[in-house]
Design an enzyme around this catalytic site. Structure first.
Site, PDB file in Angstrom:
ATOM      1  N   GLN A  10       0.834  -1.203   0.000  1.00  0.00           N
ATOM      2  CA  GLN A  10       0.000   0.000   0.000  1.00  0.00           C
ATOM      3  C   GLN A  10       0.868   1.252   0.000  1.00  0.00           C
ATOM      4  O   GLN A  10       1.905   1.300   0.656  1.00  0.00           O
ATOM      5  CB  GLN A  10      -0.919  -0.010   1.229  1.00  0.00           C
ATOM      6  N   SER A  94       3.802  -6.502   2.754  1.00  0.00           N
ATOM      7  CA  SER A  94       2.483  -6.455   3.383  1.00  0.00           C
ATOM      8  C   SER A  94       1.432  -7.078   2.460  1.00  0.00           C
ATOM      9  O   SER A  94       1.499  -8.267   2.174  1.00  0.00           O
ATOM     10  CB  SER A  94       2.135  -5.020   3.792  1.00  0.00           C
ATOM     11  N   LEU A  95       0.476  -6.301   1.932  1.00  0.00           N
ATOM     12  CA  LEU A  95      -0.522  -6.891   1.029  1.00  0.00           C
ATOM     13  C   LEU A  95       0.145  -7.540  -0.175  1.00  0.00           C
ATOM     14  O   LEU A  95      -0.394  -8.480  -0.778  1.00  0.00           O
ATOM     15  CB  LEU A  95      -1.525  -5.838   0.551  1.00  0.00           C
ATOM     16  N   ARG A 119      -9.490  -8.244   4.071  1.00  0.00           N
ATOM     17  CA  ARG A 119      -8.352  -7.742   4.863  1.00  0.00           C
ATOM     18  C   ARG A 119      -8.417  -6.224   5.010  1.00  0.00           C
ATOM     19  O   ARG A 119      -8.244  -5.683   6.106  1.00  0.00           O
ATOM     20  CB  ARG A 119      -7.046  -8.166   4.182  1.00  0.00           C
ATOM     21  N   HIS A 203      -0.242  -3.343  11.205  1.00  0.00           N
ATOM     22  CA  HIS A 203       0.869  -4.159  11.707  1.00  0.00           C
ATOM     23  C   HIS A 203       1.214  -3.831  13.162  1.00  0.00           C
ATOM     24  O   HIS A 203       2.387  -3.767  13.531  1.00  0.00           O
ATOM     25  CB  HIS A 203       2.090  -4.028  10.793  1.00  0.00           C
ATOM     26  N   GLN A 252       0.977 -11.934  10.159  1.00  0.00           N
ATOM     27  CA  GLN A 252       1.418 -10.711   9.476  1.00  0.00           C
ATOM     28  C   GLN A 252       0.532  -9.507   9.801  1.00  0.00           C
ATOM     29  O   GLN A 252       0.995  -8.366   9.810  1.00  0.00           O
ATOM     30  CB  GLN A 252       1.445 -10.970   7.965  1.00  0.00           C
TER      31      GLN A 252
END
Length: 314
Positions: A10, A94-95, A119, A203, A252
């Site tokens: 992102q 991440s994503l 998510r 996170h 995660q």
């Protein structure tokens, strides 16, 4: 040449992303159509026409970034790329880990799009607006930032969310604790310590409700062993077992994106070239700051794809 493919997270989104691929390649158009169908809406219209604030919403940005990455991969595969023989590892920020897993065949495209929509919504809903915050701290060592996070614990949760490398760390947690951490970082002569314009404390342990949501969502989809090892965010080491991958994806949500260590692992294990597949070139810029022995290349236009295929097939 030993190659790894990386996939952006992102912040790499921009209005218009993927449009040139869709206009140039039927395989790319098919990816965007399939994502639209999986989500039951024209996400591609938001991607190509905006408005930017709608695209930037977490629930939109996450599947949108994945769609661009997989569009590029499908175009490359249609032009002869054999991922298993040409690429040693995949990883995503991440994503982007979901994009990497989709590329490696762990999840179908439709399932990946739906997982990322869940998510994004779950991460957004996990913490009331205004309660959480994130701050970027530039120019301090990991250990120093970790100590700062511990020193503000009385004010609430605060932890390192992203270790992006090149002295760039992001802390995440409760607003008061993160603000104090940023102030302490400035006192310790950080080059910069700035609050980020984000909608939630990603996170961090405040994301526990989102981790629960992802555990449930992931339990309902088929997960296959990837055709190439995936270097997982929270482990900074390769994983090939589907059940282990699912477990780490849940971790995660509340855990640290260990991107610096991921890139260092690549360099220490024979990788020489990193290709960033998808929108933007954030990860390519980070590669240069983490380890100059690695060659980083961003792949997101038809010309980039041609150049990458030429190099990979050399």
């Amino acid at each position: 040449m030993t190659v790894a493919f990386t996939f952006p997270g992102q912040g790499s989104q921009s209005v218009g992303m993927g449009k040139e691929l869709a206009d140039s390649f039927a395989e790319a158009r098919a990816v965007f159509d399939e994502v639209d169908e999986a989500l039951g809406e024209k996400l591609s219209d938001v991607m190509w026409n905006g408005p930017e604030e709608t695209l930037t919403m977490t629930a939109n940005a996450q599947p949108a970034l994945m769609a661009v990455s997989i569009a590029a991969i499908r175009v490359m595969q249609a032009r002869g790329l054999d991922l298993k023989s040409k690429v040693a590892y995949v990883a995503g920020h991440s994503l982007g880990e979901y994009s990497a897993l989709c590329a490696a065949g762990t999840f179908t495209l439709a399932d990946t799009a739906r997982l990322l929509r869940i998510r994004g919504n779950a991460m957004q809903a996990a913490v009331p607006a205004g309660k959480g915050a994130m701050a970027a701290i530039i120019g301090l060592e990991h250990s120093a930032v970790e100590a700062i996070c511990q020193s503000v614990a009385s004010l609430g949760a605060c932890q390192i969310a992203n270790d992006n490398g090149g002295g760039q760390l992001v802390v995440s947690g409760e607003k008061a604790a993160v603000e104090q951490a940023a102030a302490l970082a400035k006192e310790q002569k950080a080059l910069r310590a700035i609050l980020l314009p984000v909608s939630a404390p990603f996170h961090s342990r405040l994301m526990a409700p989102a981790a629960d949501a992802m555990s449930e969502a992931l339990s309902k989809v088929q997960a296959n062993n990837p055709i190439v090892p995936v270097v997982a965010n929270v482990r900074a080491a390769p994983v090939t077992d589907a059940s282990e991958i699912v477990k780490l994806l849940v971790e995660q949500v509340t855990g640290q994106v260990r991107w610096r260590e991921t890139v260092e692992w690549f360099a220490a294990n024979g990788v020489t070239s990193l290709y960033e597949i998808g929108s933007g070139k954030v990860l390519t810029g980070l590669v240069r700051r983490i380890d100059k022995s690695l060659a980083g290349t961003a792949v997101n236009t038809p010309a980039d794809i041609d150049a990458a295929l030429t190099a990979l097939n050399a």
